[in-house]
Motif scaffolding. Structure first.
Motif, PDB file in Angstrom:
ATOM      1  N   ASP A   1      -2.901  16.395 -13.638  1.00  0.00           N
ATOM      2  CA  ASP A   1      -3.962  16.178 -12.648  1.00  0.00           C
ATOM      3  C   ASP A   1      -4.157  14.692 -12.362  1.00  0.00           C
ATOM      4  N   GLY A   2      -3.186  13.871 -12.776  1.00  0.00           N
ATOM      5  CA  GLY A   2      -3.300  12.420 -12.652  1.00  0.00           C
ATOM      6  C   GLY A   2      -3.608  11.964 -11.234  1.00  0.00           C
ATOM      7  N   THR A   3      -4.553  11.036 -11.148  1.00  0.00           N
ATOM      8  CA  THR A   3      -4.940  10.459  -9.872  1.00  0.00           C
ATOM      9  C   THR A   3      -5.441   9.041 -10.123  1.00  0.00           C
ATOM     10  N   TYR A   4      -5.849   8.364  -9.081  1.00  0.00           N
ATOM     11  CA  TYR A   4      -6.365   7.012  -9.252  1.00  0.00           C
ATOM     12  C   TYR A   4      -7.573   6.798  -8.362  1.00  0.00           C
ATOM     13  N   GLU A   5      -8.398   5.851  -8.785  1.00  0.00           N
ATOM     14  CA  GLU A   5      -9.529   5.393  -7.991  1.00  0.00           C
ATOM     15  C   GLU A   5      -9.235   3.936  -7.665  1.00  0.00           C
ATOM     16  N   LEU A   6      -9.005   3.646  -6.416  1.00  0.00           N
ATOM     17  CA  LEU A   6      -8.656   2.294  -5.985  1.00  0.00           C
ATOM     18  C   LEU A   6      -9.933   1.480  -5.810  1.00  0.00           C
ATOM     19  N   HIS A   7     -10.009   0.345  -6.499  1.00  0.00           N
ATOM     20  CA  HIS A   7     -11.192  -0.514  -6.443  1.00  0.00           C
ATOM     21  C   HIS A   7     -10.997  -1.728  -5.532  1.00  0.00           C
ATOM     22  N   ALA A   8      -9.783  -2.273  -5.497  1.00  0.00           N
ATOM     23  CA  ALA A   8      -9.524  -3.462  -4.678  1.00  0.00           C
ATOM     24  C   ALA A   8      -8.045  -3.540  -4.339  1.00  0.00           C
ATOM     25  N   PHE A   9      -7.766  -4.070  -3.162  1.00  0.00           N
ATOM     26  CA  PHE A   9      -6.394  -4.285  -2.697  1.00  0.00           C
ATOM     27  C   PHE A   9      -6.431  -5.572  -1.899  1.00  0.00           C
TER      28      PHE A   9
ATOM     29  N   ALA B   1      11.260   7.635  -3.389  1.00  0.00           N
ATOM     30  CA  ALA B   1      10.213   7.399  -2.399  1.00  0.00           C
ATOM     31  C   ALA B   1       9.757   5.943  -2.354  1.00  0.00           C
ATOM     32  N   CYS B   2       9.995   5.200  -3.433  1.00  0.00           N
ATOM     33  CA  CYS B   2       9.504   3.816  -3.530  1.00  0.00           C
ATOM     34  C   CYS B   2      10.541   2.772  -3.135  1.00  0.00           C
ATOM     35  N   ARG B   3      11.788   3.108  -3.197  1.00  0.00           N
ATOM     36  CA  ARG B   3      12.877   2.134  -3.037  1.00  0.00           C
ATOM     37  C   ARG B   3      12.866   1.393  -1.718  1.00  0.00           C
TER      38      ARG B   3
ATOM     39  N   VAL C   1      10.797  -0.968 -20.231  1.00  0.00           N
ATOM     40  CA  VAL C   1      10.877  -0.902 -18.765  1.00  0.00           C
ATOM     41  C   VAL C   1      11.025  -2.312 -18.214  1.00  0.00           C
ATOM     42  N   GLN C   2      12.137  -2.569 -17.542  1.00  0.00           N
ATOM     43  CA  GLN C   2      12.423  -3.909 -17.032  1.00  0.00           C
ATOM     44  C   GLN C   2      12.642  -3.974 -15.531  1.00  0.00           C
ATOM     45  N   THR C   3      12.788  -2.810 -14.892  1.00  0.00           N
ATOM     46  CA  THR C   3      12.994  -2.792 -13.444  1.00  0.00           C
ATOM     47  C   THR C   3      11.925  -1.925 -12.783  1.00  0.00           C
ATOM     48  N   LEU C   4      11.702  -2.173 -11.523  1.00  0.00           N
ATOM     49  CA  LEU C   4      10.732  -1.369 -10.790  1.00  0.00           C
ATOM     50  C   LEU C   4      11.243   0.065 -10.628  1.00  0.00           C
ATOM     51  N   GLU C   5      12.541   0.220 -10.540  1.00  0.00           N
ATOM     52  CA  GLU C   5      13.103   1.573 -10.501  1.00  0.00           C
ATOM     53  C   GLU C   5      12.728   2.333 -11.772  1.00  0.00           C
ATOM     54  N   GLN C   6      12.905   1.707 -12.933  1.00  0.00           N
ATOM     55  CA  GLN C   6      12.548   2.360 -14.195  1.00  0.00           C
ATOM     56  C   GLN C   6      11.057   2.686 -14.233  1.00  0.00           C
ATOM     57  N   TYR C   7      10.225   1.769 -13.750  1.00  0.00           N
ATOM     58  CA  TYR C   7       8.791   2.002 -13.789  1.00  0.00           C
ATOM     59  C   TYR C   7       8.384   3.176 -12.896  1.00  0.00           C
ATOM     60  N   THR C   8       8.911   3.252 -11.687  1.00  0.00           N
ATOM     61  CA  THR C   8       8.532   4.347 -10.795  1.00  0.00           C
ATOM     62  C   THR C   8       8.965   5.693 -11.378  1.00  0.00           C
TER      63      THR C   8
ATOM     64  N   ARG D   1       0.829  -1.206   0.000  1.00  0.00           N
ATOM     65  CA  ARG D   1       0.000   0.000   0.000  1.00  0.00           C
ATOM     66  C   ARG D   1       0.864   1.258   0.000  1.00  0.00           C
ATOM     67  N   ALA D   2       1.914   1.260   0.810  1.00  0.00           N
ATOM     68  CA  ALA D   2       2.821   2.411   0.861  1.00  0.00           C
ATOM     69  C   ALA D   2       3.524   2.595  -0.487  1.00  0.00           C
ATOM     70  N   PHE D   3       3.970   1.487  -1.095  1.00  0.00           N
ATOM     71  CA  PHE D   3       4.591   1.557  -2.416  1.00  0.00           C
ATOM     72  C   PHE D   3       3.594   2.101  -3.437  1.00  0.00           C
ATOM     73  N   PHE D   4       2.392   1.534  -3.461  1.00  0.00           N
ATOM     74  CA  PHE D   4       1.366   1.930  -4.423  1.00  0.00           C
ATOM     75  C   PHE D   4       1.094   3.431  -4.342  1.00  0.00           C
ATOM     76  N   GLU D   5       0.892   3.924  -3.143  1.00  0.00           N
ATOM     77  CA  GLU D   5       0.582   5.344  -2.973  1.00  0.00           C
ATOM     78  C   GLU D   5       1.730   6.241  -3.428  1.00  0.00           C
ATOM     79  N   ALA D   6       2.963   5.872  -3.117  1.00  0.00           N
ATOM     80  CA  ALA D   6       4.118   6.667  -3.547  1.00  0.00           C
ATOM     81  C   ALA D   6       4.297   6.620  -5.059  1.00  0.00           C
ATOM     82  N   CYS D   7       4.140   5.444  -5.628  1.00  0.00           N
ATOM     83  CA  CYS D   7       4.297   5.271  -7.074  1.00  0.00           C
ATOM     84  C   CYS D   7       3.229   6.054  -7.819  1.00  0.00           C
ATOM     85  N   GLU D   8       1.983   5.916  -7.403  1.00  0.00           N
ATOM     86  CA  GLU D   8       0.870   6.573  -8.093  1.00  0.00           C
ATOM     87  C   GLU D   8       0.861   8.084  -7.904  1.00  0.00           C
ATOM     88  N   ALA D   9       1.568   8.568  -6.909  1.00  0.00           N
ATOM     89  CA  ALA D   9       1.702  10.012  -6.708  1.00  0.00           C
ATOM     90  C   ALA D   9       2.855  10.576  -7.523  1.00  0.00           C
TER      91      ALA D   9
END
Length: 148
Positions: free
Chosen positions: A62-70, A22-24, A43-50, A8-16
């Motif tokens: 204005d990017g944001t997300y609507e979380l449906h399930a975790f 912040a994700c490492r 993109v082959q690493t999580l570092e590259q993706y973040t 959850r902490a990773f998801f929130e940092a990545c999506e922000a």
């Protein structure tokens, strides 16, 4: 911290769009990444993706997300997040700002070892999102096949 809390902490940092810095702490240094999406082909690493997410949010300001399930599958060491990303192209990018908005669904499947994310797969239809943003040809695959 549990795998679910870490995810959850990773998801929130990545999506922000906070990037790898912040994700490492939630990932192993060599965490890998996979997606069957052309926009993420290199993109082959999580570092590259973040860092890719950080870049996307500089264009879809204005990017944001609507979380449906975790959810967590403890037996398999996996945490999955299902969300809808919403963003409007207002700055920079592969084309001048289109002021078009995408609402695109995606899933993150995060695999854990020792309390850290070692791999993440993103399930996402990038073509749909890129067409909505006006970044690629709007002719749908359905229309292409119908004309053959």
């Amino acid at each position: 911290m549990s795998n679910l809390e870490t995810a959850r902490a990773f998801f929130e940092a990545c999506e922000a769009g906070r990037g790898w810095e912040a994700c490492r702490t939630h990932c192993t240094p060599s965490a890998t990444f996979a997606a069957q999406a052309g926009a993420l082909a290199e993109v082959q690493t999580l570092e590259q993706y973040t860092e890719w997410m950080k870049g996307i949010l500089s264009m879809l300001t204005d990017g944001t997300y609507e979380l449906h399930a975790f959810a967590e599958d403890r037996e398999r060491g996996q945490v999955c997040a299902f969300a809808t990303f919403v963003g409007t192209h207002r700055a920079g990018g592969p084309v001048p700002p289109t002021n078009k908005t995408t609402r695109t669904d995606y899933v993150y499947a995060m695999r854990f070892q020792g309390g850290k994310i070692v791999h993440m797969t993103k399930v996402w239809n990038d073509g749909y999102a890129l067409r909505e943003l006006g970044w690629i040809d709007p002719v749908s695959a359905k229309d292409r096949f119908a004309s053959q």
